[in-house]
Design a protein around this motif. Sequence first.
Motif, PDB file in Angstrom:
ATOM      1  N   PRO A 117      -5.110  10.810 -10.549  1.00  0.00           N
ATOM      2  CA  PRO A 117      -3.881  10.582  -9.778  1.00  0.00           C
ATOM      3  C   PRO A 117      -2.836  11.671  -9.970  1.00  0.00           C
ATOM      4  N   LEU A 118      -2.693  12.145 -11.216  1.00  0.00           N
ATOM      5  CA  LEU A 118      -1.718  13.196 -11.472  1.00  0.00           C
ATOM      6  C   LEU A 118      -2.105  14.468 -10.731  1.00  0.00           C
ATOM      7  N   GLY A 119      -3.390  14.813 -10.761  1.00  0.00           N
ATOM      8  CA  GLY A 119      -3.850  16.008 -10.063  1.00  0.00           C
ATOM      9  C   GLY A 119      -3.677  15.899  -8.560  1.00  0.00           C
ATOM     10  N   TYR A 121      -1.541  13.970  -6.925  1.00  0.00           N
ATOM     11  CA  TYR A 121      -0.111  13.956  -6.620  1.00  0.00           C
ATOM     12  C   TYR A 121       0.455  15.372  -6.645  1.00  0.00           C
ATOM     13  N   LEU A 122       0.130  16.150  -7.674  1.00  0.00           N
ATOM     14  CA  LEU A 122       0.640  17.510  -7.781  1.00  0.00           C
ATOM     15  C   LEU A 122       0.102  18.394  -6.659  1.00  0.00           C
ATOM     16  N   LEU A 123      -1.185  18.242  -6.323  1.00  0.00           N
ATOM     17  CA  LEU A 123      -1.759  19.047  -5.243  1.00  0.00           C
ATOM     18  C   LEU A 123      -1.169  18.653  -3.892  1.00  0.00           C
ATOM     19  N   SER A 124      -0.929  17.350  -3.697  1.00  0.00           N
ATOM     20  CA  SER A 124      -0.307  16.894  -2.451  1.00  0.00           C
ATOM     21  C   SER A 124       1.113  17.433  -2.322  1.00  0.00           C
ATOM     22  N   LEU A 125       1.844  17.474  -3.436  1.00  0.00           N
ATOM     23  CA  LEU A 125       3.185  18.054  -3.409  1.00  0.00           C
ATOM     24  C   LEU A 125       3.128  19.539  -3.068  1.00  0.00           C
ATOM     25  N   ALA A 126       2.181  20.247  -3.680  1.00  0.00           N
ATOM     26  CA  ALA A 126       2.073  21.683  -3.461  1.00  0.00           C
ATOM     27  C   ALA A 126       1.739  22.003  -2.003  1.00  0.00           C
ATOM     28  N   ARG A 127       0.987  21.129  -1.361  1.00  0.00           N
ATOM     29  CA  ARG A 127       0.582  21.371   0.030  1.00  0.00           C
ATOM     30  C   ARG A 127       1.493  20.697   1.039  1.00  0.00           C
ATOM     31  N   GLY A 128       2.546  20.041   0.563  1.00  0.00           N
ATOM     32  CA  GLY A 128       3.496  19.442   1.471  1.00  0.00           C
ATOM     33  C   GLY A 128       3.037  18.154   2.111  1.00  0.00           C
ATOM     34  N   HIS A 129       1.988  17.519   1.567  1.00  0.00           N
ATOM     35  CA  HIS A 129       1.503  16.257   2.122  1.00  0.00           C
ATOM     36  C   HIS A 129       2.370  15.076   1.695  1.00  0.00           C
ATOM     37  N   GLU A 130       3.064  15.211   0.569  1.00  0.00           N
ATOM     38  CA  GLU A 130       3.950  14.155   0.087  1.00  0.00           C
ATOM     39  C   GLU A 130       5.212  14.800  -0.462  1.00  0.00           C
ATOM     40  N   ARG A 131       6.314  14.042  -0.440  1.00  0.00           N
ATOM     41  CA  ARG A 131       7.557  14.557  -0.992  1.00  0.00           C
ATOM     42  C   ARG A 131       7.700  14.086  -2.442  1.00  0.00           C
ATOM     43  N   PRO A 132       8.437  14.817  -3.259  1.00  0.00           N
ATOM     44  CA  PRO A 132       8.590  14.428  -4.666  1.00  0.00           C
ATOM     45  C   PRO A 132       9.198  13.045  -4.800  1.00  0.00           C
ATOM     46  N   SER A 133       8.726  12.286  -5.774  1.00  0.00           N
ATOM     47  CA  SER A 133       9.235  10.942  -6.024  1.00  0.00           C
ATOM     48  C   SER A 133       9.215  10.681  -7.518  1.00  0.00           C
ATOM     49  N   SER A 134      10.403  10.431  -8.081  1.00  0.00           N
ATOM     50  CA  SER A 134      10.471  10.141  -9.515  1.00  0.00           C
ATOM     51  C   SER A 134       9.746   8.838  -9.835  1.00  0.00           C
ATOM     52  N   ARG A 135       9.780   7.877  -8.896  1.00  0.00           N
ATOM     53  CA  ARG A 135       9.102   6.604  -9.130  1.00  0.00           C
ATOM     54  C   ARG A 135       7.587   6.789  -9.164  1.00  0.00           C
ATOM     55  N   GLY A 139       5.236   6.119 -12.337  1.00  0.00           N
ATOM     56  CA  GLY A 139       4.094   5.211 -12.237  1.00  0.00           C
ATOM     57  C   GLY A 139       2.809   5.849 -12.712  1.00  0.00           C
ATOM     58  N   ILE A 140       2.565   7.091 -12.299  1.00  0.00           N
ATOM     59  CA  ILE A 140       1.347   7.790 -12.701  1.00  0.00           C
ATOM     60  C   ILE A 140       1.317   8.000 -14.212  1.00  0.00           C
ATOM     61  N   LEU A 141       2.445   8.424 -14.782  1.00  0.00           N
ATOM     62  CA  LEU A 141       2.490   8.653 -16.231  1.00  0.00           C
ATOM     63  C   LEU A 141       2.360   7.340 -17.004  1.00  0.00           C
ATOM     64  N   THR A 142       2.963   6.258 -16.500  1.00  0.00           N
ATOM     65  CA  THR A 142       2.839   4.953 -17.157  1.00  0.00           C
ATOM     66  C   THR A 142       1.386   4.491 -17.167  1.00  0.00           C
ATOM     67  N   ALA A 143       0.718   4.634 -16.026  1.00  0.00           N
ATOM     68  CA  ALA A 143      -0.692   4.251 -15.961  1.00  0.00           C
ATOM     69  C   ALA A 143      -1.541   5.099 -16.886  1.00  0.00           C
ATOM     70  N   PHE A 261      -5.588   4.208  -8.346  1.00  0.00           N
ATOM     71  CA  PHE A 261      -6.491   3.111  -8.684  1.00  0.00           C
ATOM     72  C   PHE A 261      -7.590   3.549  -9.650  1.00  0.00           C
ATOM     73  N   SER A 262      -7.834   4.844  -9.772  1.00  0.00           N
ATOM     74  CA  SER A 262      -8.830   5.296 -10.738  1.00  0.00           C
ATOM     75  C   SER A 262      -8.387   5.003 -12.161  1.00  0.00           C
ATOM     76  N   ASN A 263      -7.084   4.789 -12.372  1.00  0.00           N
ATOM     77  CA  ASN A 263      -6.603   4.438 -13.705  1.00  0.00           C
ATOM     78  C   ASN A 263      -6.980   3.018 -14.106  1.00  0.00           C
ATOM     79  N   LEU A 264      -7.403   2.211 -13.149  1.00  0.00           N
ATOM     80  CA  LEU A 264      -7.858   0.854 -13.461  1.00  0.00           C
ATOM     81  C   LEU A 264      -9.290   0.827 -13.975  1.00  0.00           C
ATOM     82  N   GLN A 265     -10.028   1.924 -13.799  1.00  0.00           N
ATOM     83  CA  GLN A 265     -11.444   1.915 -14.152  1.00  0.00           C
ATOM     84  C   GLN A 265     -11.713   1.688 -15.640  1.00  0.00           C
ATOM     85  N   PRO A 266     -10.956   2.301 -16.566  1.00  0.00           N
ATOM     86  CA  PRO A 266     -11.228   2.013 -17.976  1.00  0.00           C
ATOM     87  C   PRO A 266     -11.066   0.539 -18.319  1.00  0.00           C
TER      88      PRO A 266
END
Length: 323
Positions: A117-119, A121-135, A139-143, A261-266
């Motif tokens: 998810p972190l990867g 999110y960062l790649l989507s930000l770099a390509r302009g597919h999503e805008r930055p969101s602190s929430r 969420g990604i870091l908490t998971a 959702f991949s963070n739910l796998q473990p």
Amino acid sequence: MGASSLESGSSRQAPLGAVYTALFVQVLINAGTYLAGKRAMEELPPLTVVLWRFLLSAAVFCLLLLFTPGPKLPPRSEWRRVLMLGLLAGPINQVLFFFGLSRSTASHAALLYALTPLGVYLLSLARGHERPSSRATLGILTALVGVVVLLLGRGLASASGSLLGDLLILAAVSAWVVYTTEGKPFAATHGPVRSTAWSMVTAALLLVPVMPFALDPARTFSVSRPALGSIVYLALLTSVVAYLIWYYALSKVPASRVAIFSNLQPAATALAAWLLLGESLHWALVLGGGLVIVGVRLTQGAPVGPVSPGASLDEEAPVAGRG
């Protein structure tokens, strides 16, 4: 293209609850993938397992394409993208993953895949597919913290996975991040069935040159039933059902929301081990699983949308509108 537009258009009208339910099913399937992969590789080499997995799944996808209304082959303008997605899904992601899994542990693999998810999110930000969101970031870091707690509680610190195996799995995760990010607009345009089928059949075709050297039918059909069942699980459930769900979700919601959702796998793997292997439940499952759930909820509630006004509406705008 008319059928394709109809499929992707109707997908936007489906309630998001159905999307998230499907992703939970995908999580359960992928949790079993670690167990099935390890079991199959007890009797067969990693490359043999990968080849049979893609050979069987490609046959199923060819049948799906045959009975799915609309074009059977991708348009010529998309051939390069289909080739790239097939290369990422098969020769790169899965070959690296299985060779890495054979040299490391399922716990290490689960932790490394929790970086997805972190990867994304960062790649989507770099390509302009999503805008930055602190929430979303929170969420990604908490998971991710929840995953670390869960795996530490299961003995990750004393696991004996090799450095080489971990590096191979990390490379596989990187390929999966690109596959997820690039696959989103493709799925939104062509629909989940065709998008998945074209990429998986291409993956199988790219593996054809090594089949004479590693397919080894005589050895494969002489293994035990559990090993054969594991290959069937990987081919039908992981490569067909789980991949279809993944593209289905990508056609409806932002890539970072799907990837979280991949963070739910473990946690799902721990529950599977409790149900199937009799392993005991412990405090780390409750604490780590709770953090993962909180992280997922934070990410799902984060605002999303393209950075620039010219970004594709098919990618983000319908989802942002649902808020």
